[in-house]
Scaffold this active site. Structure first.
Site, mmCIF file in Angstrom:
data_model
loop_
_atom_site.group_PDB
_atom_site.id
_atom_site.type_symbol
_atom_site.label_atom_id
_atom_site.label_comp_id
_atom_site.label_asym_id
_atom_site.label_seq_id
_atom_site.Cartn_x
_atom_site.Cartn_y
_atom_site.Cartn_z
ATOM 1 N N GLY B 36 0.835 -1.202 0.000
ATOM 2 C CA GLY B 36 0.000 0.000 0.000
ATOM 3 C C GLY B 36 0.868 1.249 0.000
ATOM 4 O O GLY B 36 0.701 2.154 -0.834
ATOM 5 N N HIS B 37 1.839 1.286 0.920
ATOM 6 C CA HIS B 37 2.774 2.408 0.961
ATOM 7 C C HIS B 37 3.569 2.502 -0.345
ATOM 8 O O HIS B 37 3.821 3.600 -0.853
ATOM 9 C CB HIS B 37 3.761 2.252 2.124
ATOM 10 C CG HIS B 37 3.122 2.183 3.471
ATOM 11 N ND1 HIS B 37 2.997 1.010 4.180
ATOM 12 C CD2 HIS B 37 2.563 3.150 4.246
ATOM 13 C CE1 HIS B 37 2.400 1.252 5.335
ATOM 14 N NE2 HIS B 37 2.120 2.541 5.398
ATOM 15 N N VAL B 176 -4.560 -0.928 -1.768
ATOM 16 C CA VAL B 176 -3.922 -2.112 -2.348
ATOM 17 C C VAL B 176 -4.347 -3.328 -1.522
ATOM 18 O O VAL B 176 -4.397 -3.265 -0.296
ATOM 19 C CB VAL B 176 -2.386 -1.958 -2.349
ATOM 20 C CG1 VAL B 176 -1.728 -3.226 -2.883
ATOM 21 C CG2 VAL B 176 -1.988 -0.750 -3.193
#
Lengths: 291, 291
Positions: B36-37, B176
């Site tokens: 996600g990051h 995500v």
């Protein structure tokens, strides 16, 4: 001098200045400008390439029983004074421009607020800090100028800048006074002639108090003297007289290098404040002086 | 990639970048980075000249009974991931660097906080907003990247940016997910194997709820379905399921163009959140999609 009323215009013009490598000096005011403000603009003009002055009577920093509606305004005279001082950009937004809706966020000030004016003006410094965060973001100044007459405000703003890592340097400027010592203030117009004559006593009493403090007299005795002076010599009511460390505003006056002696007196239609900030360690050598 | 731990170093390097006319993209994180990051960094890398990532587990946004002390940390893996994503500057301050003393000021968030996670995490968004004001001032970014998994956080930050006039643009990036639909989260490591298997149900249930909303089913019926699903199919406890306007987070779902369906489920050692943000007006045409 350009006069603008929208945030977008300020951003555009200050961005231009920054892109040209200019340093930006900023003097936030509530208008009804006097020589105190003029001295801030003068210093900004000396130290910076591009000088921005804002005039905005910020409703957020007035309590429900305070003088927001009747705070004195004179836009035309303000413009002339700013022009005379060589200001580059004068920002005069409406309340709607600054607060187009109820704000989802405000700044909460936790320190330096439970003394002096903060005691009776609950929420006042939250309003000051909130509008200043907005103005700092809008103007993007390198240096911001405050008068030491509003010493508690300057102390709060110094904390705000440090604790929020705001990329601006605070310049504290000396209080400008009338010939008899009365600190210049937009609110002086509310004084009756008799009150105006008495009002010079605030500065005289502060000076006397500072001398006694230097001489080693204790704080309680000095406070009693000040209280008697105001009660006996004026028609006003003493709101507070305090001796605190500066800028921490702690009761322990050994906390900082400097000490503030501060007074507030309520007259019939105006509440006047004044203070002296003296260096603690050099008191004996230098005598009383503003910083 | 430069790795720095002090505010002064970040200011120096980002100032250099700005002076070179570079646009600065910023991804604030609490570390323990996952895909996600990575997707946020990737987008920042695509859109900006100079990418800054911060890793700081911010104590101010954890409640007294929350997981600040045991929040997962893996600095070495985080560095490798940031390096892989082409990050220019990684900022890993200590708590002492960010909060050298008790702060004199904090941000108070008044809107968008009495729903969803804000209901149970009192003060959480004040802590988020406070650290972000500091980070925005330190980094001076042009664009900041947030994942829509923390949709309430993004909504609060959007309000913060607008109401404080912060000169940064928020870019909201899609959540995500794992192959079975589970949203990536640093806290997923706390799930037992059985809970991990059940956790995919959050996304499946949200999708089903969105389909029913599209079909015109009423909010109460959908909420009852979701509650039954979580109760019957998982060992977790439903903390909330809400359908709100987005980004205003109002109960009246006609308030904005978009609607959020959001869920939080407490498992034994982890509280998971997820959401879908769907376009209100185009629901029928476009179906469910993230924004």
């Amino acid at each position: 001098m350009n006069i603008v009323t929208t945030i977008a215009e300020v951003k555009q013009r200050t961005e231009e200045a920054r892109n040209q490598g200019k340093t930006i000096g900023f003097v936030p005011t509530m208008g009804f400008l006097h020589e105190g403000h003029a001295s801030l603009m003068k210093r900004a003009r000396q130290e910076c390439d591009f000088v921005v002055v804002s005039i905005f009577v910020n409703p957020l920093q007035f309590g429900p029983n305070e003088d927001f509606e009747r705070y004195p305004r004179d836009e035309q005279r303000d413009r002339a004074l700013a022009q005379d001082m060589g200001v580059d950009l004068l920002f005069c937004p409406t309340v709607e421009e600054m607060y187009p809706r109820a704000s989802s966020v405000t700044v909460n000030v936790h320190k330096r607020v439970d003394v002096l004016c903060g005691k009776s003006r609950v929420g006042h410094f939250d309003g000051v800090a909130t509008v200043l965060v907005k103005l700092f973001n809008i103007v993007g100044a390198h240096r911001v100028y405050f008068g030491s007459k509003d010493a508690q405000q300057a102390a709060v703003v110094q904390g705000l800048i440090e604790d929020f890592n705001i990329p601006v340097t605070l310049a504290l400027c000396e209080t400008v006074r009338e010939q008899d010592g009365l600190a210049k203030s937009s609110r002086n117009v509310y004084l009756s002639q008799q009150e105006r004559d008495q009002a010079s006593l605030l500065y005289a009493t502060l000076t006397q108090a500072a001398t006694r403090l230097q001489a080693g007299e204790n704080v309680q005795t000095i406070a009693a003297m000040v209280e008697a002076e105001i009660r006996n010599q004026t028609s006003g009511t003493l709101d507070y007289f305090e001796i605190l460390s500066y800028p921490s505003l702690e009761q322990n006056i050994n906390h900082d290098e400097r000490v503030i002696l501060a007074i507030a007196v309520q007259f019939s239609k105006a509440r006047l404040i004044d203070n002296l900030i003296v260096s603690r360690q050099d008191q004996k050598e230098e005598g009383i002086h503003h910083v």
